[in-house]
Scaffold this motif. Structure first.
Motif, short mmCIF file in Angstrom:
data_model
loop_
_atom_site.label_atom_id
_atom_site.label_comp_id
_atom_site.label_asym_id
_atom_site.label_seq_id
_atom_site.Cartn_x
_atom_site.Cartn_y
_atom_site.Cartn_z
N MET A 1 68.29 26.52 23.69
CA MET A 1 68.86 27.70 23.09
C MET A 1 67.83 28.84 23.01
SD MET A 1 71.79 26.41 22.77
CE MET A 1 72.75 27.64 21.98
N VAL A 2 66.66 28.67 23.61
CA VAL A 2 65.62 29.68 23.57
C VAL A 2 65.97 30.80 24.55
CG1 VAL A 2 63.16 30.10 24.02
CG2 VAL A 2 63.89 27.98 22.93
N ILE A 3 65.69 32.04 24.11
CA ILE A 3 65.95 33.21 24.96
C ILE A 3 64.69 34.06 25.06
CG2 ILE A 3 68.42 33.24 24.41
CD1 ILE A 3 67.82 35.53 22.43
N ALA A 4 64.67 35.00 25.99
CA ALA A 4 63.50 35.86 26.20
C ALA A 4 63.11 36.62 24.95
CB ALA A 4 63.77 36.82 27.36
N ASN A 5 64.06 37.06 24.15
CA ASN A 5 63.75 37.82 22.93
C ASN A 5 63.00 36.98 21.89
OD1 ASN A 5 64.59 40.33 23.70
ND2 ASN A 5 66.62 40.15 22.77
N ASP A 6 63.03 35.66 22.00
CA ASP A 6 62.23 34.82 21.11
C ASP A 6 60.73 35.01 21.34
OD1 ASP A 6 64.48 33.71 19.91
OD2 ASP A 6 64.55 32.03 21.32
N PHE A 7 60.38 35.61 22.47
CA PHE A 7 58.99 35.82 22.85
C PHE A 7 58.62 37.30 22.91
CE2 PHE A 7 60.51 31.83 24.49
CZ PHE A 7 59.52 30.95 24.12
N PHE A 8 59.43 38.15 22.30
CA PHE A 8 59.27 39.59 22.42
C PHE A 8 59.30 40.26 21.05
CE2 PHE A 8 61.40 43.75 22.61
CZ PHE A 8 60.51 44.44 23.42
N PHE A 9 58.39 41.24 20.85
CA PHE A 9 58.39 42.07 19.65
C PHE A 9 58.05 43.49 20.07
CE2 PHE A 9 56.15 44.27 16.24
CZ PHE A 9 57.05 44.13 15.20
N SER A 10 58.79 44.45 19.58
CA SER A 10 58.53 45.84 19.85
C SER A 10 58.24 46.54 18.53
CB SER A 10 59.75 46.49 20.52
OG SER A 10 59.51 47.85 20.75
N GLY A 11 57.20 47.33 18.48
CA GLY A 11 56.95 48.04 17.23
C GLY A 11 55.50 48.29 16.92
N LEU A 12 54.59 47.66 17.63
CA LEU A 12 53.17 47.87 17.31
C LEU A 12 52.63 49.20 17.82
CD1 LEU A 12 51.60 44.32 17.70
CD2 LEU A 12 52.35 45.50 15.63
N SER A 13 53.42 49.92 18.60
CA SER A 13 52.97 51.22 19.07
C SER A 13 53.22 52.31 18.04
CB SER A 13 53.68 51.59 20.38
OG SER A 13 55.06 51.76 20.15
N LYS A 14 53.99 52.00 17.01
CA LYS A 14 54.37 53.00 16.01
C LYS A 14 53.51 52.86 14.76
CE LYS A 14 59.08 52.54 17.62
NZ LYS A 14 59.69 51.25 17.81
N PRO A 15 52.90 53.97 14.32
CA PRO A 15 52.13 53.91 13.06
C PRO A 15 53.04 53.58 11.88
CG PRO A 15 51.70 55.97 14.24
CD PRO A 15 52.84 55.28 14.94
N ALA A 16 52.54 52.80 10.97
CA ALA A 16 53.28 52.46 9.75
C ALA A 16 53.02 53.52 8.69
CB ALA A 16 52.84 51.09 9.24
N ASP A 17 53.93 53.64 7.74
CA ASP A 17 53.82 54.62 6.67
C ASP A 17 52.71 54.21 5.70
OD1 ASP A 17 54.21 56.60 4.79
OD2 ASP A 17 56.11 55.79 4.05
N THR A 18 51.72 55.07 5.54
CA THR A 18 50.61 54.78 4.62
C THR A 18 50.60 55.72 3.42
OG1 THR A 18 49.13 56.25 5.84
CG2 THR A 18 49.12 53.91 6.46
N ALA A 19 51.48 56.71 3.42
CA ALA A 19 51.38 57.76 2.41
C ALA A 19 52.52 57.76 1.38
CB ALA A 19 51.33 59.12 3.11
N ASN A 20 53.39 56.75 1.39
CA ASN A 20 54.47 56.78 0.40
C ASN A 20 53.90 56.54 -1.00
OD1 ASN A 20 54.74 53.91 -0.43
ND2 ASN A 20 55.31 53.60 1.71
N LYS A 21 54.61 57.00 -2.01
CA LYS A 21 54.11 56.96 -3.38
C LYS A 21 53.89 55.55 -3.91
CE LYS A 21 55.98 61.42 -4.66
NZ LYS A 21 56.90 62.18 -5.49
N ALA A 22 54.66 54.58 -3.41
CA ALA A 22 54.51 53.20 -3.86
C ALA A 22 53.25 52.56 -3.31
CB ALA A 22 55.73 52.38 -3.46
N ASN A 23 52.69 53.14 -2.25
CA ASN A 23 51.49 52.59 -1.61
C ASN A 23 50.25 53.22 -2.24
OD1 ASN A 23 49.36 51.92 0.07
ND2 ASN A 23 50.57 52.12 1.93
N LYS A 24 49.62 52.51 -3.16
CA LYS A 24 48.47 53.04 -3.89
C LYS A 24 47.15 52.90 -3.14
CE LYS A 24 50.47 52.23 -8.43
NZ LYS A 24 50.28 51.62 -9.75
N VAL A 25 47.14 52.14 -2.03
CA VAL A 25 45.87 51.88 -1.34
C VAL A 25 45.71 52.64 -0.03
CG1 VAL A 25 45.52 49.63 -2.43
CG2 VAL A 25 46.78 49.78 -0.27
N GLY A 26 46.77 53.26 0.47
CA GLY A 26 46.65 54.09 1.68
C GLY A 26 46.52 53.32 2.97
N SER A 27 47.07 52.12 3.01
CA SER A 27 47.07 51.35 4.26
C SER A 27 48.40 50.63 4.37
CB SER A 27 45.92 50.35 4.32
OG SER A 27 46.15 49.26 3.43
#
Length: 171
Positions: free
Chosen positions: A1-27
């Protein structure tokens, strides 16, 4: 039942939000482990992207199940880890292309000492290295650790312990 998407992730090219108010450490950490990418099951590896705003911090933490190998892609990071018995700090300033290793189970951190954003990637030799952030674990545990233990262990005033518990329990 394994498919190609089990070995795929997209998203590391996009910066994550570091500046939202809940994030007190800036990372912000984007994790790719076996929970996110099923194809990592039994392979003993995982990956993270770390985004830092200027002076952002990835606070002291440990990975009880994995050694971390970090490479800086942009910016300048002050990184380090500590040993105990005897206590010793190992620290370096890393620039783009520099690599640093954090041995399994040791308290370590990364701090952006630059005036611009920084980005790093880290590989870990575990499909699920886990994460224990020290301050959150000690001052934010539920139920809380007996304050007398924290006062004595850290040689702190009761008011300081109460303040820290309030700050970290709300996270």
């Amino acid at each position: 039942m394994v498919i190609a998407n089990d070995f795929f992730f997209s998203g590391l090219s996009k910066p994550a939000d570091t500046a939202n108010k809940a994030n007190k450490v800036g990372s912000n950490v984007t994790l790719v482990n076996v929970d996110i990418l099923a194809g990592l099951n039994t392979l003993g590896i995982s990956l993270v992207r770390l985004d830092f705003e200027a002076y952002g911090l990835n606070p002291p933490h440990i990975h009880p199940r994995g050694t971390e190998l970090l490479v800086v892609m942009e910016g300048t990071l002050l990184v380090g880890f500590v040993t105990s018995n005897p206590s010793k700090l190992f620290t370096k300033v890393l620039d783009k292309g520099d690599v640093f290793v954090f041995p399994i189970g040791l308290i370590h951190f990364q701090f952006n000492i630059g005036k611009t954003n920084a980005v790093a990637f880290a590989g870990l030799n575990s499909q699920n290295p886990r994460l224990i952030t020290i301050a959150n674990a000690v001052f934010g545990s539920k139920p809380p650790i007996n304050p007398d233990v924290l006062i004595k262990a850290f040689q702190l005033d009761k008011g300081v312990v109460e303040y820290l518990e309030k700050e970290f329990m709300s996270n």
